[in-house]
Design an enzyme around this catalytic site. Structure first.
Site, PDB file in Angstrom:
ATOM      1  N   LYS A 175       0.848  -1.193   0.000  1.00 53.07           N
ATOM      2  CA  LYS A 175       0.000   0.000   0.000  1.00 53.07           C
ATOM      3  C   LYS A 175       0.888   1.249   0.000  1.00 53.07           C
ATOM      4  O   LYS A 175       1.987   1.212   0.536  1.00 53.07           O
ATOM      5  CB  LYS A 175      -0.911   0.008   1.232  1.00 53.07           C
ATOM      6  N   HIS A 294      -6.599 -13.213  -7.854  1.00 49.51           N
ATOM      7  CA  HIS A 294      -7.412 -12.208  -7.183  1.00 49.51           C
ATOM      8  C   HIS A 294      -8.818 -12.245  -7.766  1.00 49.51           C
ATOM      9  O   HIS A 294      -8.991 -12.471  -8.960  1.00 49.51           O
ATOM     10  CB  HIS A 294      -6.808 -10.811  -7.351  1.00 49.51           C
TER      11      HIS A 294
END
Length: 475
Positions: A175, A294
């Site tokens: 992140k 994902h």
């Protein structure tokens, strides 16, 4: 010249529109071992009988159309049509029921999830006679499963490649997910892996943007992995997202990851599509590469209780198409997930044989015929206080992935990774000693924090953070 129908031509064929239920509602039908079975949650429009609505689903997802056609006489309709063989009213729902439909195996191309879904869910969801429709589950017969490769490697082969046993694996999504330069991105990867994680990860929407081109990211990440491996003596990995605008570009990126001696790559299987995913899965098996999946976009299809496709169906399709990991939610984190339902599809991903269990949303017994399993990935709003519950819920064959729960540590990325590794090791030791992780989890974490300042700091930071919302997807 006018066309005149002979008497013989009139026999067996009559033009016009007739009720679907006259052909496709067959309560006397006994499903075959080779049939694909589907359980649909059907909400018909007011005034549409249950039998007609269920038969319409069977027709429109197999051989039927809105009117009688003479070319039905050129085929064996009874052999190829979908059959609604049972209707199950739902308690507490006046205008909703489960329709069970059997599809003959010959309706589907071998080894093609794309074709299977195009047939079963491709058109019928827009049918006007239905107010809402949800595909709850599929039973895939062994005869059809044997036409698929499945996961490139599976759980046991992955553990052998990584030389890691007896515990869940630890991961972290880097992140912020967008905006970092490739060099700073690689630095974050190195710090997390050096601190004790097994994997770091590209987020689903990192592909090749102006601020960070894919080749630059791959190079800096590879440098970080090799450096972290040399320092820790452990095999490390980063899920390099090879999702791309075309299959050719996707494989080009995968080949470059292989040249850099990376152990694992990543793919967004729903946004990229099942054809691309199956192509990449087969490449991964041929090239010895693990494949992380994902599920970006899944909630568009599976979040609503009455309409869409349940994630257990998407999970089965992914196991067939191929992937070694897939995100499943966490039960305890920020993302939607009822515990019983989540563990139901986690078992469908990992186990070889799963019995029907309606309490967990499993409508059919599923035999996977020795197809390798897929490791569940728990990711989304989790931190060190969740560790005991995560280990108890998911067991060993899972990746516990802490993004903000690593990078949000007040001392930085490496201490955040160390805090998670210490918490995990403490929980595994306590479990192996026979302690109850759900009942004693808080004490286990506090005991470990006494000798780990990194864990103590994480515990203090996140002690009040909870995500307590009622799950929408319940039985």
């Amino acid at each position: 010249m006018a066309y005149t129908q002979s008497k013989s031509q009139k026999v067996g064929y009559q033009a016009g529109v007739k009720d679907y239920r006259l052909t496709y509602y067959t309560p006397d039908y006994t499903p075959k071992d080779t049939d694909i079975l589907a359980a649909f949650r059907v909400t018909p429009q007011p005034g549409v009988p249950f039998e007609e609505a269920a038969a319409a689903v069977a027709a429109e997802s197999s051989t039927g159309t809105w009117t009688t056609v003479w070319t039905d006489l050129l085929t064996d309709l009874d052999r190829y049509k979908g059959c609604c063989y049972d209707i199950e009213p739902l308690p507490g729902e006046d205008n909703q029921f489960i329709a069970y439909i059997a599809y003959p195996l010959d309706l589907f191309e071998e080894g093609s999830v794309t074709n299977m879904l195009t047939s079963i869910v491709g058109n019928v969801f827009g049918f006007k006679a239905l107010k809402a429709l949800r595909l709850e589950d599929l039973r895939i017969p062994v005869a059809y499963l044997k036409t698929f490769q499945g996961p490139p490697h599976g759980i046991q082969v992955e553990r052998d490649k990584l030389n890691k046993y007896g515990r869940p694996l630890l991961g972290c999504t880097i992140k912020p997910k967008l905006g970092l330069s490739a060099k700073n991105y690689g630095r974050a990867v190195y710090e997390c892996l050096r601190g004790g994680l097994d994997f770091t990860k590209d987020d689903e929407n990192i592909n090749s943007q102006p601020f960070q081109r894919w080749r630059d990211r791959f190079l800096f990440v590879a440098d970080a992995i090799h450096k972290a491996q040399a320092e820790t003596g452990e095999i490390k990995g980063h899920y390099l997202n090879v999702t791309a605008p075309t299959c050719e570009e996707m494989l080009k990126r995968a080949e470059f990851a292989k040249e850099l001696e990376m152990p694992i790559i990543m793919h967004d299987f729903l946004t990229a599509g099942f054809t691309a995913n199956t192509t990449l899965s087969k490449w991964c098996r041929d090239n010895g590469m693990l494949l992380h999946i994902h599920r970006a976009m899944h909630a568009v299809m599976d979040r609503q209780k009455n309409h869409g496709i349940h994630f257990r169906v998407l999970a089965k399709c992914l196991r067939m198409s191929g992937g070694d990991h897939i995100h499943t939610g966490t039960v305890v984190g920020k993302l939607e997930g009822d515990k019983a339902v989540t563990l139901g599809f986690v078992d469908l991903l990992r186990e070889n044989y799963i019995e029907q269990d309606r309490s967990r949303g499993i409508y059919f017994t599923q035999d996977w015929a020795s197809m390798p399993g897929v490791m569940a990935v728990a990711s989304g709003g989790i931190h060190v206080w969740h560790m005991p519950a995560l280990v108890d819920i998911f067991g060993d064959d899972a990746v516990l992935q802490f993004g903000g729960g690593t990078l949000g540590h007040p001392w930085g990325n490496a201490p955040g990774a160390t805090a998670n590794r210490v918490a995990l090791e403490a929980c595994i030791q306590a479990r192996n000693e026979g302690r109850d992780l759900m009942r004693e989890g808080g004490d286990i974490i506090r005991e470990a924090a006494r000798w780990s300042p990194e864990l103590a700091a994480a515990c203090e930071l996140w002690k009040e953070i909870k995500f307590e919302f009622e799950a929408q997807d319940t039985i």
